[in-house]
Design an enzyme around this catalytic site. Structure first.
Site, PDB file in Angstrom:
ATOM      1  N   HIS A 205       0.685  -1.150   0.060  1.00  0.00           N
ATOM      2  CA  HIS A 205      -0.040   0.206   0.054  1.00  0.00           C
ATOM      3  C   HIS A 205       0.866   1.236  -0.031  1.00  0.00           C
ATOM      4  CE1 HIS A 205      -3.475  -2.811   1.825  1.00  0.00           C
ATOM      5  NE2 HIS A 205      -3.301  -2.795   0.303  1.00  0.00           N
TER       6      HIS A 205
ATOM      7  N   HIS B  81      -7.826  -7.777  -7.952  1.00  0.00           N
ATOM      8  CA  HIS B  81      -8.216  -8.850  -6.554  1.00  0.00           C
ATOM      9  C   HIS B  81      -8.061  -7.860  -5.522  1.00  0.00           C
ATOM     10  CE1 HIS B  81      -6.074 -11.372  -9.633  1.00  0.00           C
ATOM     11  NE2 HIS B  81      -6.443 -12.524  -9.262  1.00  0.00           N
TER      12      HIS B  81
ATOM     13  N   SER C 273      -6.636  -2.268  -0.322  1.00  0.00           N
ATOM     14  CA  SER C 273      -6.367  -1.486  -1.324  1.00  0.00           C
ATOM     15  C   SER C 273      -7.456  -0.555  -2.059  1.00  0.00           C
ATOM     16  CB  SER C 273      -5.682  -2.268  -2.540  1.00  0.00           C
ATOM     17  OG  SER C 273      -6.306  -3.143  -2.907  1.00  0.00           O
TER      18      SER C 273
ATOM     19  N   GLU D 155     -13.599  -8.853  -7.601  1.00  0.00           N
ATOM     20  CA  GLU D 155     -13.480  -9.828  -6.386  1.00  0.00           C
ATOM     21  C   GLU D 155     -14.433 -10.662  -6.801  1.00  0.00           C
ATOM     22  OE1 GLU D 155     -11.375 -10.162  -3.585  1.00  0.00           O
ATOM     23  OE2 GLU D 155     -12.575 -12.014  -3.411  1.00  0.00           O
TER      24      GLU D 155
ATOM     25  N   ASP E  14     -13.786 -12.614 -12.828  1.00  0.00           N
ATOM     26  CA  ASP E  14     -12.245 -13.075 -12.697  1.00  0.00           C
ATOM     27  C   ASP E  14     -11.130 -11.816 -12.826  1.00  0.00           C
ATOM     28  OD1 ASP E  14     -10.095 -14.601 -12.682  1.00  0.00           O
ATOM     29  OD2 ASP E  14     -10.063 -14.658 -14.891  1.00  0.00           O
ATOM     30  N   GLY E  15     -10.306 -11.501 -11.946  1.00  0.00           N
ATOM     31  CA  GLY E  15      -9.443 -10.442 -12.080  1.00  0.00           C
ATOM     32  C   GLY E  15      -8.604 -10.561 -13.613  1.00  0.00           C
TER      33      GLY E  15
ATOM     34  N   ASP F 247      -3.210  -8.306  -7.353  1.00  0.00           N
ATOM     35  CA  ASP F 247      -2.784  -8.830  -6.015  1.00  0.00           C
ATOM     36  C   ASP F 247      -3.430 -10.130  -5.789  1.00  0.00           C
ATOM     37  OD1 ASP F 247      -2.017  -9.022  -3.508  1.00  0.00           O
ATOM     38  OD2 ASP F 247      -3.460  -7.514  -2.820  1.00  0.00           O
TER      39      ASP F 247
HETATM   40  N1  SAM Z   1      -5.965  -6.170  -2.882  1.00  0.00           N
HETATM   41  C1  SAM Z   1      -6.380  -6.358  -1.622  1.00  0.00           C
HETATM   42  C2  SAM Z   1      -5.770  -5.375  -0.628  1.00  0.00           C
HETATM   43  O1  SAM Z   1      -4.624  -5.135  -0.779  1.00  0.00           O
HETATM   44  O2  SAM Z   1      -6.548  -5.100   0.131  1.00  0.00           O
HETATM   45  C3  SAM Z   1      -6.233  -7.748  -0.902  1.00  0.00           C
HETATM   46  C4  SAM Z   1      -6.462  -8.955  -2.049  1.00  0.00           C
HETATM   47  S1  SAM Z   1      -6.343 -10.390  -1.505  1.00  0.00           S
HETATM   48  C5  SAM Z   1      -4.569 -10.687  -1.501  1.00  0.00           C
HETATM   49  C6  SAM Z   1      -6.713 -11.397  -2.726  1.00  0.00           C
HETATM   50  C7  SAM Z   1      -8.382 -11.437  -3.052  1.00  0.00           C
HETATM   51  O3  SAM Z   1      -8.504 -12.078  -4.544  1.00  0.00           O
HETATM   52  C8  SAM Z   1      -8.860 -12.406  -2.510  1.00  0.00           C
HETATM   53  O4  SAM Z   1      -9.964 -11.603  -1.479  1.00  0.00           O
HETATM   54  C9  SAM Z   1      -9.587 -13.408  -3.355  1.00  0.00           C
HETATM   55  O5  SAM Z   1     -10.989 -13.593  -2.664  1.00  0.00           O
HETATM   56  C10 SAM Z   1      -9.592 -12.771  -4.449  1.00  0.00           C
HETATM   57  N2  SAM Z   1      -9.480 -13.573  -5.645  1.00  0.00           N
HETATM   58  C11 SAM Z   1      -8.962 -14.941  -5.904  1.00  0.00           C
HETATM   59  N3  SAM Z   1      -8.971 -15.385  -7.138  1.00  0.00           N
HETATM   60  C12 SAM Z   1      -9.456 -14.159  -7.895  1.00  0.00           C
HETATM   61  C13 SAM Z   1      -9.988 -14.154  -9.177  1.00  0.00           C
HETATM   62  N4  SAM Z   1      -9.521 -14.973 -10.143  1.00  0.00           N
HETATM   63  N5  SAM Z   1     -10.240 -12.782  -9.608  1.00  0.00           N
HETATM   64  C14 SAM Z   1     -10.680 -11.856  -8.692  1.00  0.00           C
HETATM   65  N6  SAM Z   1     -10.435 -11.991  -7.256  1.00  0.00           N
HETATM   66  C15 SAM Z   1      -9.993 -13.256  -7.006  1.00  0.00           C
END
Ligand code: SAM
Length: 280
Positions: free
Chosen positions: A19, A42, A100, A118, A143-144, A164
């Site tokens: 961050h 993500h 984030s 998400e 999907d991210g 992320d």
């Molecule tokens: N970026 C956030 C932050 O810094 O506050 C933290 C994110 S966390 C490390 C990763 C997130 O990605 C999780 O909440 C998970 O549910 C989500 N996730 C997993 N696979 C994903 C995908 N294919 N597309 C979108 N989100 C996904």
């Protein structure tokens, strides 16, 4: 399989590094009076309660944000990031940690755009509620990696993409590189920041080699280790790989990283580094 919940880790040393870099990139992009897109592939839940069961179970934030947020010798590079953290913690007590998306929400201007994705069934509605009244935001249960194709290039032709993933699956280490290639094909002038954990050093070496093999130039690596590399379980370090970093970022991180390392790791183990994986 979506078992990862960021609420167990919010505010740990890896979040502090991630961050810090995120906020410095946003602040640099704001120097031009032109809008840009912030794309968070993500996103997580957005807000984390540090007195909650999850954060208390691991206590990771105690060795992260709790060590820095109220110090009186904060370097200038941390001001934007900590102003966002303090916005959610008006009193003396550290109760919430902004993820984030909420850091971006605090720092972006009214004319910038925020696209968030998400997939988690519990975290997605929490995130959507956070942004219900924010006209700049589009929050999608999607999907991210797919967004790197469908959301790029942005209309404004300026953008910052944060990638992320949880690295729950080993394929994430390859998927991030493929995703970046897809994004870069469509939008080569964007700023891309990829977060990574160091659990097994070999995985990161392979990922950086794969990134070098894409032919993409200007790739900066920033890493903060709290312990030496190890083949035991657990994360010893984390890093950010930034493609097309704003010109000040390298120096800003060279200036602030030793301070972060000293404050986050008083025992002095691990390391801090800023280096080009691929230069100009
Ligand atoms: N970026 C956030 C932050 O810094 O506050 C933290 C994110 S966390 C490390 C990763 C997130 O990605 C999780 O909440 C998970 O549910 C989500 N996730 C997993 N696979 C994903 C995908 N294919 N597309 C979108 N989100 C996904």
């Amino acid at each position: 399989m979506l078992s990862y919940r960021h609420s167990f880790h919010a505010g740990n040393h890896a979040d502090v590094l991630k961050h810090t870099v995120q906020s410095l990139i946003i602040e640099s992009l704001k120097e031009k009076d032109k809008p840009f897109l912030y794309l968070d592939t993500h996103s997580g839940a957005g807000r984390y309660q540090l007195s909650g069961e999850h954060a208390e179970k691991t206590g990771e934030y105690l060795e992260g944000i709790a060590r820095i947020w109220q110090r009186d010798d904060i370097p200038a590079e941390l001001e934007a990031y900590l102003s966002a953290v303090k916005h959610f913690n008006r009193g003396e007590q550290l109760r919430y940690y902004p993820g984030s998306p909420l850091i971006a929400r605090q720092l972006l201007r009214y004319f910038d755009k925020i696209h968030l994705t998400e997939l988690h069934p519990t975290d997605f509605p929490l995130l959507r509620n956070e942004f219900a009244k924010d006209e700049r935001a589009k929050v999608m249960k999607a999907d991210g990696y797919q967004q790197l194709k469908s959301q790029l290039p942005p209309l404004s032709r300026r953008g910052f993409v944060l990638i992320d993933p949880p690295y729950e699956m080993k394929t994430d280490y390859q998927d991030v590189v493929k995703g970046i290639q897809e994004g870069y094909k469509r939008f080569a002038t964007g700023v891309y920041a990829l977060w990574y954990p160091v659990v097994l050093r070999q995985q990161i070496k392979r990922m950086t080699r794969d990134l070098q093999d894409t032919g993409i130039r200007r790739i900066l690596q920033i890493e903060l280790a709290v312990r030496p590399d190890s083949d035991q379980r657990g994360m010893t370090a984390s890093g950010m790989i930034v493609i097309n970093p704003p010109w000040k970022l390298e120096q800003q991180m060279r200036d602030v990283l030793p301070w972060l390392h000293k404050v986050l790791v008083p025992e002095g183990t691990g390391h801090a580094k800023v280096e080009w994986i691929v230069p100009e």
